[in-house]
Structure formats: structure tokens, C-alpha cells
Write an enzyme that holds these catalytic residues in place. Sequence first.
Site, short mmCIF file in Angstrom:
data_model
loop_
_atom_site.label_atom_id
_atom_site.label_comp_id
_atom_site.label_asym_id
_atom_site.label_seq_id
_atom_site.Cartn_x
_atom_site.Cartn_y
_atom_site.Cartn_z
N TRP A 41 0.81 -1.23 0.00
CA TRP A 41 0.00 0.00 0.00
C TRP A 41 0.84 1.27 0.00
CZ3 TRP A 41 -4.30 -0.13 -2.23
CH2 TRP A 41 -5.14 -1.24 -2.13
N ASP A 96 -1.12 6.93 6.61
CA ASP A 96 -2.25 6.11 6.17
C ASP A 96 -2.46 5.04 7.24
OD1 ASP A 96 -3.98 4.29 5.05
OD2 ASP A 96 -2.84 3.98 3.20
N LYS A 126 -11.79 -1.49 6.73
CA LYS A 126 -10.99 -2.53 7.38
C LYS A 126 -11.46 -2.70 8.83
CE LYS A 126 -8.45 -2.95 3.64
NZ LYS A 126 -7.39 -2.06 3.19
C1 LIG Z 1 -6.90 -1.35 1.76
C2 LIG Z 1 -5.90 -0.24 1.89
C3 LIG Z 1 -5.86 0.86 0.99
C4 LIG Z 1 -6.79 0.97 -0.21
O1 LIG Z 1 -7.92 1.64 0.17
P1 LIG Z 1 -9.14 1.99 -0.81
O2 LIG Z 1 -10.17 2.51 0.14
O3 LIG Z 1 -9.55 0.73 -1.50
O4 LIG Z 1 -8.67 3.03 -1.74
C5 LIG Z 1 -4.94 1.86 1.24
N1 LIG Z 1 -4.09 1.80 2.28
C6 LIG Z 1 -4.09 0.78 3.17
C7 LIG Z 1 -3.13 0.76 4.29
C8 LIG Z 1 -4.99 -0.28 2.99
O5 LIG Z 1 -5.00 -1.30 3.86
#
Ligand SMILES: *Cc1c(COP(=O)(O)O)cnc(C)c1O
Length: 381
Positions: free
Chosen positions: A110, A180, A204
Site C-alpha cells: 500500500w 495512512d 478494514k
Molecule cells: C486497503 C488499503 C488501501 C486501499 O484503500 P481503498 O479505500 O480501496 O482506496 C490503502 N491503504 C491501506 C493501508 C490499505 O490497507
Amino acid sequence: MSLLHSNLLNGLNFSGGPGVLPESVLQQVQDSILAVPEVGLSILGISHRSDWFATVVAELEDNVRQLLKLPKNYHVLFLQGGATQQFSMLPMALLAGKTHPAEYLHTGYWSGKALPEARREGPVRVVWSGESCGFGRLPADEELDFHADAPYIHYVSNETVEGLQFHRVLGRDDVPRICDMSSDFLSAPGDFERFSMIYAHAQKNIGPAGVTVVVVKEELLKDTPDNLPGFLDYRTQIETHSIYNTPPVFSIYVVLLVTRWLRDQIGGLAAMDAINTRKAETLYQALDESNGFYAGKAARADRSKMNVSFNLPTPALEAEFIASALAAGFSGLAGHRSIGGIRASLYNGLELSAVEKLADFMANFRSHHLPLVAGVGKGNH
Ligand SMILES: *Cc1c(COP(=O)(O)O)cnc(C)c1O
């Protein structure tokens, strides 16, 4: 019998995302599809301009503030476009036109996805990359050298695919820190006021897809460009209290219910972390006691409490493991399509008893298959 109770798979859902949600929340969501108790209308048909929805946004903002212990100079936003939109939206605001590079860590799948989006907007320096070690570990502080003149530092607190998690805050206090936290948001307490921006989509740990929580410090936005599209300008979103256009009313409502559950049912982030720690310990113990049959991908010090990624001795055994697990009621255990293997995600909504059942299943599966693979186990790294 309600649909919820006839579907036994829900309690054993180890999906990497969208992830499992607490059953008490799902029951309230089920009711709200017909009618939100205090409104008398379906959640799918309530106006985002209603007074009631304004109270939903206000309470959710307040709950996030309290859970993260945020000071007043932070805004809490509920945006669309997922974490992926933040990969672009933040460098559009903070990197375009800059001469000094923003500093990015490349620690897995990611954080790697954030890089090309940032490079489109301005200069980027990769401070550290785990690519040469197959993203099997995270950097130590001695391997990191952050520059004072960078517009910001960006990293991913929990690499969802590889199962790597930072157990400390990175960077330097004189450069804005941006993180993030999509896959470990609201899973544990932390020093959140050391970050200038935190973003996390809901799907998540805290709700369904469709909404992304962005926490941003007022000072970070003081000289952002004036020519950004309104939708992609944090300041427009702040001025309109996240209701610039039609927001995902349903998703935001579910996240509100999850924050109430975290506060009232679980007892806050420290209590949530205690449960998450026991879940992770239970599963890593199953790996460590398997004499290499279940080989964890992540270096021990960097093991994630949210995503446990591992391999079996052969791809054929992995396929058999996933099929037998599914037959036994466990779902979502296939590793991410980019790396394969097995991944068990232990998000907030998953109960400890589910992890204990998985550990038992794994011990059983191993004892049935061990004679077939004698000599293959190499021990954990
Ligand atoms: C799943 C994930 C993403 C992707 O997110 P979207 O909402 O599908 O754009 C980005 N960063 C992390 C750390 C993730 O686990």
C-alpha cells in the site's frame, strides 16, 4: 431466526477488507434499513441535508476526537474515494509546486501505491524501501534519515498485505507527519497529536466501504493552492462539514454505530488494544509452535496485530488449507492477490473466540498433514 443468525460464517470472517463488523452493530444496521428508530425512515432514504444527519456527523466527529484525544486545532472529515483518493488529494494540496521532496517510506504494497500518485504532483524521495528484502521487515531508526526541509513525511502504519506494523511513531517533530492508518485505525491508543494528518478508509476496521476519515491539523493547510477542484480541496470539505455534495449517509451512520460500540461496549481504545493483542498473540503462537509448518512472513519485531500473513510448505498445501478452512466455516483466509499465501485479518470486529477456533483448526490441519511433508519445515525466521 434472523438472517444474521442463520449465517454462521459471519463470526469467523478473517477477510482482509471489507472486514468483519461487530454483531451488535450489524443488528442495529439491520433495523435501520427499515427504519432508524429516532427518525422512522430507512437509513437508505434519509436526506443528507436533514437535521438528523447533521447530528450524526457532529456526534461521529466528536466520538473520533474523544477516542483519539485530539486537540481543538484538528478537523475531522468524512470523505469519499477511499484511501486511494488520499494518495492524490494530499500531494495535490501539499506537494504541487514544491522544490524540496516529500519523504515517503516504501514498506509494502500500500505504501508503494501511494508513491506514483505523489510523483505526479511533485518531487518525492524514498527514505527507505523494503523491496530488496521482499517487504519482510520494517526499518530501524538508524536506517532512517529524515530531512528538515521536506514538506511532509508519509508512511503507512500497518501494511495490510504483508502484515507489518510500526509499533512506534516515525519521523521528526519539525516536519509534518502524514500517515495512512487505514488498516489499524481505532485499534489501539497512540500519540495522534504528533501527526499533522491521518487518513483511514472505513472498510478494514470501522465500517463499510464508502467513507474515509481524515484528521487534519489546521496549520497544515495554511498555504495550499487556490486552484484545486472543490471536491479535492480539504478547505472546502472543512467549510461544508463534510457535506459538500451527497455523502455516503449509510456508511457514515454505520461508522457512528461502531464508534459508539468502541466507547460503550468495548470501553475505549486501550481496552480494544488489549483484546487485539490477545487475538494476535493467540495466532502468532500457533505459528511459532508449528515448527515452521506455518511460516510467518513478517520479522518478529514488526508483526502486525491486525493482519497475520504466513505460508505453508507448498502452494498445494496452501490451497488445501484454504478449502478445508472454508469447509469448517472460516472465510477470507486467502492472502492478497499480489503475494498469495495465507492472511488472517484480526480487525476490531473479530472476537477472540474466533481466533482460538482458527488456532485449533490450524493445529489439527498440521497434525494431519505433517507426515506428508516431513523434513520440509525449516523453522521460523
Ligand atoms: C486497503 C488499503 C488501501 C486501499 O484503500 P481503498 O479505500 O480501496 O482506496 C490503502 N491503504 C491501506 C493501508 C490499505 O490497507
